[in-house]
Design a protein around this motif. Structure first.
Motif, PDB file in Angstrom:
ATOM      1  N   GLY A 162       0.784  -1.228   0.000  1.00  0.00           N
ATOM      2  CA  GLY A 162       0.000   0.000   0.000  1.00  0.00           C
ATOM      3  C   GLY A 162       0.813   1.274   0.000  1.00  0.00           C
ATOM      4  O   GLY A 162       0.288   2.341   0.330  1.00  0.00           O
ATOM      5  N   SER A 163       2.093   1.202  -0.362  1.00  0.00           N
ATOM      6  CA  SER A 163       2.969   2.377  -0.382  1.00  0.00           C
ATOM      7  C   SER A 163       3.619   2.506  -1.748  1.00  0.00           C
ATOM      8  O   SER A 163       3.345   1.752  -2.658  1.00  0.00           O
ATOM      9  CB  SER A 163       4.054   2.244   0.685  1.00  0.00           C
ATOM     10  N   GLY A 164       4.510   3.465  -1.858  1.00  0.00           N
ATOM     11  CA  GLY A 164       5.308   3.646  -3.056  1.00  0.00           C
ATOM     12  C   GLY A 164       6.777   3.555  -2.696  1.00  0.00           C
ATOM     13  O   GLY A 164       7.143   3.447  -1.521  1.00  0.00           O
ATOM     14  N   LEU A 165       7.626   3.590  -3.697  1.00  0.00           N
ATOM     15  CA  LEU A 165       9.071   3.546  -3.487  1.00  0.00           C
ATOM     16  C   LEU A 165       9.658   4.824  -4.063  1.00  0.00           C
ATOM     17  O   LEU A 165       9.360   5.208  -5.190  1.00  0.00           O
ATOM     18  CB  LEU A 165       9.678   2.319  -4.168  1.00  0.00           C
ATOM     19  N   ARG A 166      10.489   5.497  -3.284  1.00  0.00           N
ATOM     20  CA  ARG A 166      11.153   6.737  -3.697  1.00  0.00           C
ATOM     21  C   ARG A 166      12.653   6.478  -3.702  1.00  0.00           C
ATOM     22  O   ARG A 166      13.249   6.215  -2.668  1.00  0.00           O
ATOM     23  CB  ARG A 166      10.788   7.853  -2.720  1.00  0.00           C
TER      24      ARG A 166
ATOM     25  N   VAL B  10       9.171   6.939  -7.579  1.00  0.00           N
ATOM     26  CA  VAL B  10       9.618   8.320  -7.758  1.00  0.00           C
ATOM     27  C   VAL B  10      11.125   8.326  -7.619  1.00  0.00           C
ATOM     28  O   VAL B  10      11.680   7.641  -6.766  1.00  0.00           O
ATOM     29  CB  VAL B  10       8.989   9.241  -6.679  1.00  0.00           C
ATOM     30  N   VAL B  11      11.803   9.079  -8.464  1.00  0.00           N
ATOM     31  CA  VAL B  11      13.260   9.181  -8.396  1.00  0.00           C
ATOM     32  C   VAL B  11      13.625  10.611  -8.056  1.00  0.00           C
ATOM     33  O   VAL B  11      13.164  11.553  -8.704  1.00  0.00           O
ATOM     34  CB  VAL B  11      13.925   8.755  -9.719  1.00  0.00           C
ATOM     35  N   GLU B  12      14.444  10.773  -7.009  1.00  0.00           N
ATOM     36  CA  GLU B  12      14.932  12.086  -6.592  1.00  0.00           C
ATOM     37  C   GLU B  12      16.401  12.187  -6.948  1.00  0.00           C
ATOM     38  O   GLU B  12      17.198  11.365  -6.529  1.00  0.00           O
ATOM     39  CB  GLU B  12      14.802  12.256  -5.076  1.00  0.00           C
ATOM     40  N   MET B  13      16.749  13.202  -7.713  1.00  0.00           N
ATOM     41  CA  MET B  13      18.138  13.431  -8.065  1.00  0.00           C
ATOM     42  C   MET B  13      18.653  14.543  -7.163  1.00  0.00           C
ATOM     43  O   MET B  13      18.106  15.651  -7.172  1.00  0.00           O
ATOM     44  CB  MET B  13      18.276  13.841  -9.527  1.00  0.00           C
TER      45      MET B  13
ATOM     46  N   LEU C  46      22.703   4.744 -13.701  1.00  0.00           N
ATOM     47  CA  LEU C  46      21.524   4.012 -13.238  1.00  0.00           C
ATOM     48  C   LEU C  46      20.259   4.794 -13.568  1.00  0.00           C
ATOM     49  O   LEU C  46      19.255   4.212 -13.986  1.00  0.00           O
ATOM     50  CB  LEU C  46      21.623   3.731 -11.735  1.00  0.00           C
ATOM     51  N   TRP C  47      20.275   6.094 -13.407  1.00  0.00           N
ATOM     52  CA  TRP C  47      19.125   6.928 -13.746  1.00  0.00           C
ATOM     53  C   TRP C  47      18.782   6.782 -15.221  1.00  0.00           C
ATOM     54  O   TRP C  47      17.609   6.628 -15.582  1.00  0.00           O
ATOM     55  CB  TRP C  47      19.403   8.376 -13.382  1.00  0.00           C
ATOM     56  N   ALA C  48      19.790   6.807 -16.081  1.00  0.00           N
ATOM     57  CA  ALA C  48      19.551   6.657 -17.522  1.00  0.00           C
ATOM     58  C   ALA C  48      18.948   5.289 -17.833  1.00  0.00           C
ATOM     59  O   ALA C  48      18.024   5.173 -18.649  1.00  0.00           O
ATOM     60  CB  ALA C  48      20.862   6.856 -18.289  1.00  0.00           C
ATOM     61  N   LEU C  49      19.444   4.244 -17.184  1.00  0.00           N
ATOM     62  CA  LEU C  49      18.919   2.896 -17.410  1.00  0.00           C
ATOM     63  C   LEU C  49      17.479   2.782 -16.907  1.00  0.00           C
ATOM     64  O   LEU C  49      16.625   2.182 -17.568  1.00  0.00           O
ATOM     65  CB  LEU C  49      19.819   1.862 -16.740  1.00  0.00           C
TER      66      LEU C  49
END
Length: 123
Positions: free
Chosen positions: A68-72, A96-99, A80-83
């Motif tokens: 019932g949650s998300g992954l940040r 969600v991805v935080e840079m 890794l971000w590009a992949l």
């Protein structure tokens, strides 16, 4: 200035498929501690950017969704971000991805700095 909260998980080194059961259990535990809140996972010390790493992160995302949650994901390497973008993982099912990065000299935090050359054609 918003202060980001501490990560629930901090991953390091290479991630391999054998890590999935343990990491998914950690995600479920973090979800149980704070239901309906994203699990924050710091990736700054992850040394791999391959499909095995993406598989581990996708399975962690699935574990968070089932709870019932998300992954940040916080601060993945540029590779890794590009992949992750290439395989289409960000934006799916609560991921969600935080840079995070340092503000460059003379750059105003949170704003894009643009420069125009006198010979540039108008768009």
């Amino acid at each position: 200035m918003a202060v980001s909260r501490l990560p629930d998980l901090a991953l390091a080194g290479p991630l391999r498929r054998g890590d999935v059961p343990h990491l998914c259990e950690q995600v479920r535990t973090a979800c149980a501690r704070a239901p309906a809140r994203d699990v924050v996972c710091d990736l700054a010390a992850v040394t791999t950017a391959d499909l095995a790493t993406v598989d581990v992160l996708a399975r962690m995302q699935l574990a968070a969704r089932r709870a019932g949650s998300g992954l940040r994901l916080r601060d993945p390497s540029p590779a890794l971000w590009a992949l992750l973008q290439l395989v289409g993982l960000p934006g799916l099912g609560g991921l969600v991805v935080e840079m995070e990065r340092q503000t460059e000299q003379r750059e105003i935090a949170g704003r894009v700095q643009e420069a125009v050359e006198s010979g540039d054609p108008a768009l």
